[in-house]
Design a protein around this motif. Structure first.
Motif, PDB file in Angstrom:
ATOM      1  N   LEU A  74      40.742  31.305  35.939  1.00  0.00           N
ATOM      2  CA  LEU A  74      41.851  32.247  35.776  1.00  0.00           C
ATOM      3  C   LEU A  74      41.713  33.409  36.752  1.00  0.00           C
ATOM      4  O   LEU A  74      42.696  33.828  37.364  1.00  0.00           O
ATOM      5  CB  LEU A  74      41.927  32.748  34.333  1.00  0.00           C
ATOM      6  CG  LEU A  74      42.306  31.692  33.297  1.00  0.00           C
ATOM      7  CD1 LEU A  74      42.205  32.261  31.887  1.00  0.00           C
ATOM      8  CD2 LEU A  74      43.704  31.132  33.558  1.00  0.00           C
ATOM      9  N   ARG A  75      40.501  33.931  36.917  1.00  0.00           N
ATOM     10  CA  ARG A  75      40.274  35.048  37.852  1.00  0.00           C
ATOM     11  C   ARG A  75      40.680  34.656  39.275  1.00  0.00           C
ATOM     12  O   ARG A  75      41.218  35.468  40.023  1.00  0.00           O
ATOM     13  CB  ARG A  75      38.806  35.483  37.836  1.00  0.00           C
ATOM     14  CG  ARG A  75      38.487  36.586  38.840  1.00  0.00           C
ATOM     15  CD  ARG A  75      37.031  36.970  38.816  1.00  0.00           C
ATOM     16  NE  ARG A  75      36.635  37.650  37.608  1.00  0.00           N
ATOM     17  CZ  ARG A  75      36.888  38.942  37.339  1.00  0.00           C
ATOM     18  NH1 ARG A  75      37.544  39.687  38.204  1.00  0.00           N
ATOM     19  NH2 ARG A  75      36.479  39.478  36.213  1.00  0.00           N
ATOM     20  N   ASN A 112      45.846  36.037  37.664  1.00  0.00           N
ATOM     21  CA  ASN A 112      44.876  35.688  36.614  1.00  0.00           C
ATOM     22  C   ASN A 112      45.493  34.787  35.553  1.00  0.00           C
ATOM     23  O   ASN A 112      45.180  34.892  34.374  1.00  0.00           O
ATOM     24  CB  ASN A 112      44.287  36.949  35.960  1.00  0.00           C
ATOM     25  CG  ASN A 112      43.593  37.838  36.941  1.00  0.00           C
ATOM     26  OD1 ASN A 112      42.901  37.361  37.835  1.00  0.00           O
ATOM     27  ND2 ASN A 112      43.787  39.140  36.811  1.00  0.00           N
ATOM     28  N   ARG A 113      46.377  33.890  35.993  1.00  0.00           N
ATOM     29  CA  ARG A 113      47.081  33.024  35.049  1.00  0.00           C
ATOM     30  C   ARG A 113      47.273  31.632  35.620  1.00  0.00           C
ATOM     31  O   ARG A 113      47.422  31.461  36.831  1.00  0.00           O
ATOM     32  CB  ARG A 113      48.431  33.617  34.678  1.00  0.00           C
ATOM     33  CG  ARG A 113      49.402  33.698  35.850  1.00  0.00           C
ATOM     34  CD  ARG A 113      50.786  34.211  35.501  1.00  0.00           C
ATOM     35  NE  ARG A 113      50.723  35.513  34.876  1.00  0.00           N
ATOM     36  CZ  ARG A 113      51.611  35.964  33.991  1.00  0.00           C
ATOM     37  NH1 ARG A 113      52.649  35.226  33.675  1.00  0.00           N
ATOM     38  NH2 ARG A 113      51.477  37.144  33.457  1.00  0.00           N
ATOM     39  N   LEU A 114      47.247  30.664  34.730  1.00  0.00           N
ATOM     40  CA  LEU A 114      47.552  29.273  35.064  1.00  0.00           C
ATOM     41  C   LEU A 114      48.301  28.662  33.893  1.00  0.00           C
ATOM     42  O   LEU A 114      48.101  29.064  32.743  1.00  0.00           O
ATOM     43  CB  LEU A 114      46.269  28.465  35.295  1.00  0.00           C
ATOM     44  CG  LEU A 114      45.466  28.737  36.560  1.00  0.00           C
ATOM     45  CD1 LEU A 114      44.104  28.046  36.483  1.00  0.00           C
ATOM     46  CD2 LEU A 114      46.229  28.253  37.783  1.00  0.00           C
ATOM     47  N   ILE A 119      46.521  33.393  30.288  1.00  0.00           N
ATOM     48  CA  ILE A 119      46.274  34.598  31.076  1.00  0.00           C
ATOM     49  C   ILE A 119      44.955  35.220  30.636  1.00  0.00           C
ATOM     50  O   ILE A 119      44.718  35.423  29.442  1.00  0.00           O
ATOM     51  CB  ILE A 119      47.416  35.621  30.879  1.00  0.00           C
ATOM     52  CG1 ILE A 119      48.763  34.962  31.191  1.00  0.00           C
ATOM     53  CG2 ILE A 119      47.186  36.864  31.722  1.00  0.00           C
ATOM     54  CD1 ILE A 119      49.947  35.750  30.707  1.00  0.00           C
ATOM     55  N   ALA A 120      44.110  35.523  31.603  1.00  0.00           N
ATOM     56  CA  ALA A 120      42.866  36.232  31.296  1.00  0.00           C
ATOM     57  C   ALA A 120      43.206  37.665  30.920  1.00  0.00           C
ATOM     58  O   ALA A 120      43.952  38.343  31.625  1.00  0.00           O
ATOM     59  CB  ALA A 120      41.927  36.205  32.495  1.00  0.00           C
ATOM     60  N   THR A 121      42.697  38.129  29.796  1.00  0.00           N
ATOM     61  CA  THR A 121      42.902  39.517  29.388  1.00  0.00           C
ATOM     62  C   THR A 121      41.927  40.414  30.150  1.00  0.00           C
ATOM     63  O   THR A 121      40.966  39.939  30.760  1.00  0.00           O
ATOM     64  CB  THR A 121      42.655  39.681  27.873  1.00  0.00           C
ATOM     65  OG1 THR A 121      41.283  39.363  27.610  1.00  0.00           O
ATOM     66  CG2 THR A 121      43.584  38.805  27.047  1.00  0.00           C
ATOM     67  N   ASP A 122      42.177  41.712  30.087  1.00  0.00           N
ATOM     68  CA  ASP A 122      41.243  42.659  30.710  1.00  0.00           C
ATOM     69  C   ASP A 122      39.849  42.483  30.119  1.00  0.00           C
ATOM     70  O   ASP A 122      38.855  42.512  30.844  1.00  0.00           O
ATOM     71  CB  ASP A 122      41.720  44.101  30.518  1.00  0.00           C
ATOM     72  CG  ASP A 122      42.950  44.431  31.344  1.00  0.00           C
ATOM     73  OD1 ASP A 122      43.234  43.685  32.317  1.00  0.00           O
ATOM     74  OD2 ASP A 122      43.634  45.413  31.025  1.00  0.00           O
TER      75      ASP A 122
END
Length: 157
Positions: free
Chosen positions: A31-32, A37-39, A83-86
């Motif tokens: 993801l990063r 930061n999304r797939l 989506i990767a969160t913070d």
């Protein structure tokens, strides 16, 4: 032995140091490295080499821990972004240095420089072959008589 022990050692280190599984770390790295930061779930599954259902279940567990979230894809009622969160990105980044150091130590300690280059060449060949093996190559030998017998059997059913 390497195929089972290496991931096991990496998983134990990530769990102890960061509370992440090796699979969590892998998801977050993919993801990063993606735009925004999304797939999509299918893209993530393909990148990981996992089945779509395994990916979906794992992402759900990570979502419950606040590492990722899902968002609907505009115009696609069934599609979803992962989506990767913070928090997920922070935890992956915090784990990365120790993880990379362990990989280096496990793989390259006491390995002469020429062997490192040979290993790189060997892994490049293996990498080119992985994931691109047609079904007919799964079995080393093909026996025409066995193939014909199987075709005849399938035709009878």
């Amino acid at each position: 032995m390497v195929m089972s022990q290496l991931p096991s050692d990496l998983n134990r280190q990530l769990q102890a140091d960061a509370g992440l599984s090796f699979q969590d770390f892998d998801v977050l790295v993919h993801l990063r490295e993606s735009k925004g930061n999304r797939l999509r779930i299918g893209e993530l599954a393909e990148a990981l080499g996992w089945e779509r259902s395994r990916t979906s279940h794992h992402v759900a567990r990570m979502g419950a821990r606040g590492l990722v979230c899902r968002e609907r894809v505009d115009g696609d009622g069934r599609g979803a972004w992962v989506i990767a969160t913070d928090r997920g990105l922070t935890e992956q980044e915090a784990a990365a240095a120790a993880h990379v150091e362990l990989v280096r130590r496990l793989l390259f300690t006491d390995m002469p420089e020429e062997q490192i280059h040979e290993l790189g060449d060997t892994l490049a060949v293996i990498t080119r072959n992985l994931g691109f093996t047609p079904r007919e190559m799964w079995h080393v030998e093909s026996n025409d008589e066995n193939d014909k017998a199987q075709e005849d059997e399938s035709g009878k059913q």
